[in-house]
Scaffold this active site. Sequence first.
Site, PDB file in Angstrom:
ATOM      1  N   LYS A  42     -13.460  -7.579  -8.301  1.00 65.24           N
ATOM      2  CA  LYS A  42     -13.821  -8.412  -7.164  1.00 65.24           C
ATOM      3  C   LYS A  42     -15.074  -9.175  -7.556  1.00 65.24           C
ATOM      4  O   LYS A  42     -16.186  -8.650  -7.439  1.00 65.24           O
ATOM      5  CB  LYS A  42     -14.101  -7.522  -5.941  1.00 65.24           C
ATOM      6  CG  LYS A  42     -12.889  -6.757  -5.436  1.00 65.24           C
ATOM      7  CD  LYS A  42     -13.298  -5.790  -4.347  1.00 65.24           C
ATOM      8  CE  LYS A  42     -12.112  -5.169  -3.623  1.00 65.24           C
ATOM      9  NZ  LYS A  42     -10.930  -4.893  -4.410  1.00 65.24           N
ATOM     10  N   LYS A 100       0.836  -1.207   0.000  1.00 70.59           N
ATOM     11  CA  LYS A 100       0.000   0.000   0.000  1.00 70.59           C
ATOM     12  C   LYS A 100       0.869   1.255   0.000  1.00 70.59           C
ATOM     13  O   LYS A 100       1.815   1.354   0.785  1.00 70.59           O
ATOM     14  CB  LYS A 100      -0.885   0.020   1.249  1.00 70.59           C
ATOM     15  CG  LYS A 100      -1.830  -1.172   1.360  1.00 70.59           C
ATOM     16  CD  LYS A 100      -3.086  -0.958   0.547  1.00 70.59           C
ATOM     17  CE  LYS A 100      -4.021  -2.159   0.713  1.00 70.59           C
ATOM     18  NZ  LYS A 100      -5.222  -2.025  -0.093  1.00 70.59           N
TER      19      LYS A 100
HETATM   20 MG   LIG Z   1      -6.995  -2.129  -4.355  1.00 68.16          MG
END
Ligand SMILES: [Mg+2]
Length: 307
Positions: A246, A141
């Site tokens: 997703k 991240k």
């Molecule tokens: Mg992501």
Amino acid sequence: MKGYQFTYSVYRRPFRQPLTTSHGTWAIREGIIIQLTDANSRAELGEIAPIPWFGSESIDRAIEWCQQVGDNITKDKIHLIPDDLPACQFGFGSALTALELPPTSTLAPKFDLSGLLPTGAAAIAQLPVLVQRGYSTFKWKIGVLPIAQEEAIWRQLMMAVPIDAKLRLDANGGLTQTAAERWLEICSSEARIEFIEQPLAPEEIEIAIELAAKYHTPIALDESVATFDRIQAAYARGWRGIYVIKPGIAGFPWRLAKFVTQHQLDVVFSAVMETKVGTAAALRLASDLKVTRSLGFGVEDWFDDDM
Ligand SMILES: [Mg+2]
């Protein structure tokens, strides 16, 4: 009308450590396992694993929907699950798809997974651990610390990334355009960077298109394409880069498959912190679509149990 016997159960899985997301703290994953049984007593499972802050229904809405179904459901009724219940569409849709396949083809295929590194400098120590476990794609991240600090950690991290491995940098929409350009610039000479994920806010698709044309480093959109509607909208607005999908909240699996195939989308499949039931369904879909990029399903470290 062909009907299926229907049962469901709600599960609650505490995370080993609550997940901190840009939407707050997530301590317990709640979802629903459904079972459809056909006239020959063949049963297949499906999973409903909503993430409301990513644009899906809430768990309460999903439970409500399961309650009103009753003990039986037809194929037609499954096809009529409304678009504002995308996790239900996926759960029922994948169980239905499994029932229509020969029993031996419903086993989940094997795929390369991407391993999630902890944020900040902790990634440097964790990377060799994941390498040891056989991962060759990693995600880290960014947009969490001041950019100069992050860049310094990144340089150290790159020294430990094996020569044939890939690193994905996920900004979760948190970069300014200047910071995004800085990351695209410093990564452009580095072939081990697979892509920068969601550098800008979800609605800033036009700027992402401009940056993708200007820099060598590939860009992937995630939050911008979280639901089926948004995948279609991003395509219509001209996005031709990578789509992080997703499947667990992208609605009916057959509709997603059709769109991805029709437009030859470059896709990465990613988890919604589902159990093995939802993961198996997503992997079958990835296999049907011949997805070649590593999947973002390396989540076994997040729970103590083994569902
Ligand atoms: Mg992501």
